[in-house]
Design a protein around this motif. Structure first.
Motif, short mmCIF file in Angstrom:
data_model
loop_
_atom_site.label_atom_id
_atom_site.label_comp_id
_atom_site.label_asym_id
_atom_site.label_seq_id
_atom_site.Cartn_x
_atom_site.Cartn_y
_atom_site.Cartn_z
N GLU A 1 58.64 12.21 69.78
CA GLU A 1 59.86 12.99 69.97
C GLU A 1 60.52 12.72 71.31
O GLU A 1 61.74 12.79 71.45
CB GLU A 1 59.63 14.48 69.75
N ASP A 2 59.71 12.37 72.32
CA ASP A 2 60.28 12.03 73.63
C ASP A 2 61.00 10.69 73.57
O ASP A 2 62.07 10.52 74.13
CB ASP A 2 59.20 12.03 74.70
N PHE A 3 60.40 9.73 72.87
CA PHE A 3 61.05 8.43 72.72
C PHE A 3 62.35 8.56 71.94
O PHE A 3 63.39 8.05 72.36
CB PHE A 3 60.11 7.45 72.00
N LEU A 4 62.30 9.27 70.83
CA LEU A 4 63.50 9.42 70.00
C LEU A 4 64.56 10.27 70.67
O LEU A 4 65.75 10.07 70.46
CB LEU A 4 63.14 10.01 68.64
N GLY A 5 64.15 11.23 71.49
CA GLY A 5 65.09 12.15 72.11
C GLY A 5 65.71 11.67 73.40
O GLY A 5 66.70 12.24 73.87
N ALA B 1 58.33 -3.62 55.94
CA ALA B 1 59.63 -3.59 55.26
C ALA B 1 60.41 -2.33 55.64
O ALA B 1 61.62 -2.39 55.86
CB ALA B 1 59.43 -3.66 53.75
N ALA B 2 59.73 -1.21 55.73
CA ALA B 2 60.42 0.06 55.99
C ALA B 2 60.79 0.26 57.45
O ALA B 2 61.79 0.90 57.76
CB ALA B 2 59.53 1.23 55.53
N SER B 3 59.99 -0.29 58.35
CA SER B 3 60.17 0.01 59.77
C SER B 3 60.95 -1.04 60.54
O SER B 3 61.52 -0.74 61.59
CB SER B 3 58.81 0.20 60.45
N GLY B 4 60.92 -2.27 60.07
CA GLY B 4 61.56 -3.35 60.81
C GLY B 4 60.71 -3.87 61.97
O GLY B 4 61.17 -4.69 62.75
N PHE B 5 59.47 -3.40 62.09
CA PHE B 5 58.60 -3.87 63.16
C PHE B 5 58.22 -5.33 62.92
O PHE B 5 58.27 -5.82 61.80
CB PHE B 5 57.34 -3.01 63.23
N GLY C 1 61.72 2.34 64.90
CA GLY C 1 62.10 0.94 64.71
C GLY C 1 63.59 0.71 64.92
O GLY C 1 64.00 -0.25 65.58
N ARG C 2 64.42 1.60 64.36
CA ARG C 2 65.87 1.46 64.53
C ARG C 2 66.27 1.59 66.01
O ARG C 2 67.07 0.81 66.51
CB ARG C 2 66.61 2.51 63.70
N LYS C 3 65.70 2.58 66.69
CA LYS C 3 66.05 2.77 68.10
C LYS C 3 65.56 1.59 68.94
O LYS C 3 66.28 1.10 69.81
CB LYS C 3 65.47 4.07 68.64
N LEU D 1 57.08 -5.17 75.16
CA LEU D 1 56.20 -4.85 74.05
C LEU D 1 56.30 -3.36 73.74
O LEU D 1 56.17 -2.52 74.63
CB LEU D 1 54.77 -5.20 74.47
N LEU D 2 56.57 -3.03 72.48
CA LEU D 2 56.58 -1.64 72.03
C LEU D 2 55.53 -1.51 70.94
O LEU D 2 55.57 -2.23 69.94
CB LEU D 2 57.95 -1.25 71.46
#
Length: 161
Positions: A47-51, A105-109, A78-80, A61-62
């Motif tokens: 939530e900190d990363f997304l927020g 496929a779902a995450s784009g990683f 993944g989108r962010k 590297l993530l």
């Protein structure tokens, strides 16, 4: 090299409802391995990363640790990540990688590590050919390549970490 480990364990759609003040053992373990290899690493909750309004555009590297229930949060991460650090190598691990094709496929990683990832992570950092790393799955063009599973670490190897 700079890495960020995002702990998405129990985050479901992006917010952890329970144990908000606890970072899982897996993310801490991975950061320890990275730091031992000379890679700067910090941990951030999902939530900190997304927020966060901005992002660290200097990341190389993530890494994300997630469970199957966290796939919606993983998609958002993944989108962010692609938006703020498009050249950053992205790796997902944890129980969510029981279905690596679906996860990638779902995450784009870029990469998914199934099973025990200690040796896989070391091989990735060393630049070993992806097709030679047990437990690693990766996108290659339109398809996902799933390597044979990694062997369980024995006690002696485990204690090296």
């Amino acid at each position: 090299m700079q890495a960020l480990m995002v702990d998405a364990l129990g985050s479901a759609k992006g917010t952890r409802l329970l144990t908000r003040d606890v970072v899982g053992c897996g993310p801490r373990w991975v950061c320890g391995i990275l730091e031992r290899a000379g890679v700067g690493c910090r941990i951030q909750l999902c939530e900190d990363f997304l927020g966060s309004k901005a992002g660290d555009r200097t990341l190389d590297l993530l890494l994300v640790s997630a469970m199957t229930m966290d796939l919606p949060a993983l998609r958002k991460i993944g989108r962010k990540a692609r938006r703020i650090t498009p050249a950053c190598l992205t790796i997902v691990g944890g129980p969510v990688c029981g279905s690596p094709r679906r996860v990638l496929a779902a995450s784009g990683f870029d990469l998914a590590v199934s099973g025990e990832g200690e040796d896989a992570l070391g091989s990735i950092l060393a630049g070993k050919d992806r097709n030679q790393i047990p437990g690693l799955s990766y996108r290659q063009g339109d398809r996902v390549v799933v390597n044979p599973p990694a062997h369980r670490l024995d006690e002696e190897r485990y204690n090296q970490f």
